[in-house]
Motif scaffolding. Structure first.
Motif, PDB file in Angstrom:
ATOM      1  N   VAL A  10      44.101  40.645  24.720  1.00 28.34           N
ATOM      2  CA  VAL A  10      42.950  41.218  25.422  1.00 28.34           C
ATOM      3  C   VAL A  10      43.469  42.298  26.371  1.00 28.34           C
ATOM      4  CG1 VAL A  10      40.915  40.753  26.840  1.00 28.34           C
ATOM      5  CG2 VAL A  10      41.794  38.961  25.326  1.00 28.34           C
ATOM      6  N   ASP A  11      43.244  43.548  26.022  1.00 30.68           N
ATOM      7  CA  ASP A  11      43.722  44.658  26.853  1.00 30.68           C
ATOM      8  C   ASP A  11      42.554  45.441  27.422  1.00 30.68           C
ATOM      9  OD1 ASP A  11      46.630  44.471  26.524  1.00 30.68           O
ATOM     10  OD2 ASP A  11      46.241  44.915  24.417  1.00 30.68           O
ATOM     11  N   GLY A  12      42.852  46.230  28.449  1.00 28.00           N
ATOM     12  CA  GLY A  12      41.820  47.092  29.018  1.00 28.00           C
ATOM     13  C   GLY A  12      42.121  47.405  30.467  1.00 28.00           C
ATOM     14  N   PRO A  13      41.341  48.309  31.063  1.00 25.57           N
ATOM     15  CA  PRO A  13      41.574  48.702  32.450  1.00 25.57           C
ATOM     16  C   PRO A  13      41.109  47.643  33.443  1.00 25.57           C
ATOM     17  CG  PRO A  13      39.648  49.826  31.582  1.00 25.57           C
ATOM     18  CD  PRO A  13      40.227  49.042  30.441  1.00 25.57           C
ATOM     19  N   ALA A  14      41.438  47.852  34.704  1.00 26.18           N
ATOM     20  CA  ALA A  14      41.080  46.918  35.779  1.00 26.18           C
ATOM     21  C   ALA A  14      39.561  46.749  35.866  1.00 26.18           C
ATOM     22  CB  ALA A  14      41.607  47.440  37.110  1.00 26.18           C
ATOM     23  N   ALA A  15      39.137  45.506  36.128  1.00 29.13           N
ATOM     24  CA  ALA A  15      37.729  45.171  36.384  1.00 29.13           C
ATOM     25  C   ALA A  15      36.793  45.446  35.209  1.00 29.13           C
ATOM     26  CB  ALA A  15      37.213  45.865  37.657  1.00 29.13           C
ATOM     27  N   ALA A  16      37.350  45.467  33.993  1.00 36.19           N
ATOM     28  CA  ALA A  16      36.500  45.649  32.810  1.00 36.19           C
ATOM     29  C   ALA A  16      35.939  44.310  32.339  1.00 36.19           C
ATOM     30  CB  ALA A  16      37.298  46.299  31.684  1.00 36.19           C
ATOM     31  N   GLY A  17      36.543  43.216  32.788  1.00 36.84           N
ATOM     32  CA  GLY A  17      36.097  41.881  32.369  1.00 36.84           C
ATOM     33  C   GLY A  17      37.113  41.156  31.504  1.00 36.84           C
ATOM     34  N   LYS A  18      38.325  41.691  31.391  1.00 39.48           N
ATOM     35  CA  LYS A  18      39.366  41.062  30.562  1.00 39.48           C
ATOM     36  C   LYS A  18      39.653  39.624  30.974  1.00 39.48           C
ATOM     37  CE  LYS A  18      42.975  43.471  31.809  1.00 39.48           C
ATOM     38  NZ  LYS A  18      42.452  44.348  32.827  1.00 39.48           N
ATOM     39  N   GLY A  19      39.820  39.422  32.280  1.00 39.35           N
ATOM     40  CA  GLY A  19      40.203  38.101  32.776  1.00 39.35           C
ATOM     41  C   GLY A  19      39.137  37.061  32.465  1.00 39.35           C
ATOM     42  N   THR A  20      37.884  37.430  32.723  1.00 40.25           N
ATOM     43  CA  THR A  20      36.763  36.518  32.457  1.00 40.25           C
ATOM     44  C   THR A  20      36.721  36.165  30.976  1.00 40.25           C
ATOM     45  OG1 THR A  20      35.520  37.553  34.239  1.00 40.25           O
ATOM     46  CG2 THR A  20      34.239  36.319  32.613  1.00 40.25           C
ATOM     47  N   ILE A  21      36.871  37.182  30.134  1.00 42.48           N
ATOM     48  CA  ILE A  21      36.837  36.964  28.683  1.00 42.48           C
ATOM     49  C   ILE A  21      38.024  36.117  28.252  1.00 42.48           C
ATOM     50  CG2 ILE A  21      37.207  38.171  26.482  1.00 42.48           C
ATOM     51  CD1 ILE A  21      35.280  40.334  27.478  1.00 42.48           C
ATOM     52  N   ALA A  22      39.223  36.449  28.730  1.00 36.59           N
ATOM     53  CA  ALA A  22      40.422  35.728  28.293  1.00 36.59           C
ATOM     54  C   ALA A  22      40.348  34.251  28.686  1.00 36.59           C
ATOM     55  CB  ALA A  22      41.670  36.382  28.880  1.00 36.59           C
ATOM     56  N   ARG A  23      39.919  33.976  29.912  1.00 36.91           N
ATOM     57  CA  ARG A  23      39.811  32.576  30.368  1.00 36.91           C
ATOM     58  C   ARG A  23      38.789  31.813  29.529  1.00 36.91           C
ATOM     59  NH1 ARG A  23      40.420  34.915  35.327  1.00 36.91           N
ATOM     60  NH2 ARG A  23      38.184  35.160  35.573  1.00 36.91           N
ATOM     61  N   ALA A  24      37.658  32.450  29.265  1.00 35.47           N
ATOM     62  CA  ALA A  24      36.592  31.771  28.513  1.00 35.47           C
ATOM     63  C   ALA A  24      37.015  31.524  27.062  1.00 35.47           C
ATOM     64  CB  ALA A  24      35.313  32.606  28.560  1.00 35.47           C
ATOM     65  N   ILE A  25      37.686  32.492  26.464  1.00 36.54           N
ATOM     66  CA  ILE A  25      38.148  32.337  25.074  1.00 36.54           C
ATOM     67  C   ILE A  25      39.178  31.203  24.991  1.00 36.54           C
ATOM     68  CG2 ILE A  25      39.533  33.476  23.269  1.00 36.54           C
ATOM     69  CD1 ILE A  25      36.670  34.473  23.389  1.00 36.54           C
ATOM     70  N   ALA A  26      40.079  31.177  25.976  1.00 40.41           N
ATOM     71  CA  ALA A  26      41.108  30.130  25.986  1.00 40.41           C
ATOM     72  C   ALA A  26      40.459  28.752  26.064  1.00 40.41           C
ATOM     73  CB  ALA A  26      42.063  30.348  27.154  1.00 40.41           C
ATOM     74  N   ALA A  27      39.491  28.608  26.962  1.00 38.18           N
ATOM     75  CA  ALA A  27      38.833  27.306  27.131  1.00 38.18           C
ATOM     76  C   ALA A  27      38.039  26.927  25.881  1.00 38.18           C
ATOM     77  CB  ALA A  27      37.911  27.347  28.350  1.00 38.18           C
ATOM     78  N   ARG A  28      37.319  27.896  25.321  1.00 38.25           N
ATOM     79  CA  ARG A  28      36.438  27.579  24.204  1.00 38.25           C
ATOM     80  C   ARG A  28      37.204  27.206  22.944  1.00 38.25           C
ATOM     81  NH1 ARG A  28      31.201  31.126  22.808  1.00 38.25           N
ATOM     82  NH2 ARG A  28      31.139  30.975  25.063  1.00 38.25           N
TER      83      ARG A  28
END
Ligand code: DC
Length: 210
Positions: A18-36
């Motif tokens: 999951v790549d992208g610039p700061a504050a694009a939502g990468k962290g939220t997406i990565a955490r949710a994908i990992a959990a799901r």
């Protein structure tokens, strides 16, 4: 396991970049994908932030990257804007990037699967990742998200976002860019739930039957 598919221990390696610039939502997406999907998660920005804080304290950046230890990821201020600025500076040093590569690659290929978020996961760290997402949003939207989190002068937050974007995308070694085979998710007009749903649909389609 929180996943909608069997995951974790029984699965061979499966990497979501999951790549992208700061504050694009990468962290939220990565955490949710990992959990799901029952995958391990590594926020690689924290590695650069930890090296940045050690460099800010006077250490030579490459030596700091080689000496990085788990305790560095618990440093106070690691998630703040000062650490982000230092991270972006040390991240432009090729020897620092090289020193952090093995750890990230080993993590990416761990049995059971992993999600890594950063700037160069799909392009450099794990070009063979089974799923590559490039999560982006307009600079104005990203600056507004940062401003809502941290407050301060809105124009200064936008300038900070733009400076960091320019440094991350303009550096010679592993610049921020989408891999040619990445799926681009523009979250400018999405809330977190919609962004996670878009990402989860891509992962679900690529996940081998478990
Ligand atoms: O994602 P973040 O804001 O925590 O990242 C902090 C800085 O670290 C970012 O400006 C660029 C750098 N970084 C990088 O160069 N490569 C990565 N894989 C992750 C972060």
């Amino acid at each position: 396991m929180n996943g909608t598919r069997p995951g974790g221990a029984g699965r061979a390696s499966f990497t979501v970049a999951v790549d992208g610039p700061a504050a694009a939502g990468k962290g939220t997406i990565a955490r949710a994908i990992a959990a799901r999907f029952g995958l391990a998660h590594l926020d690689t920005g924290l590695l650069y932030r930890a090296v940045g804080l050690r460099a800010a304290a006077g250490e030579e950046p490459e030596a700091a990257a080689r000496a990085l230890a788990a305790a560095d990821l618990d440093r106070p201020g690691l998630r703040g804007e000062a650490a982000a600025g230092w991270a972006s500076r040390v991240a432009a040093i090729p020897a620092v990037r090289a020193a952090l590569l093995d750890f990230q690659r080993t993590f990416a290929r761990r049995p059971g699967g992993a999600v890594l978020d950063g700037r160069d996961i799909g392009t450099v760290v794990c070009p063979e990742a089974e799923v590559k997402l490039f999560v982006t949003a307009s600079p104005e939207v990203r600056a507004r998200r940062r401003w809502l989190e941290q407050g301060g002068e809105a124009a200064a937050v936008l300038a900070e976002v733009q400076t960091r974007d320019a440094r991350d995308a303009g550096r010679a070694d592993a610049p921020l860019r989408a891999a040619p085979d990445a799926v681009v998710i523009d979250t400018s007009a999405m809330d977190a739930e919609a962004a996670v749903a878009a990402a989860a649909a891509v992962v679900a389609a690529r996940l081998p039957p478990g």
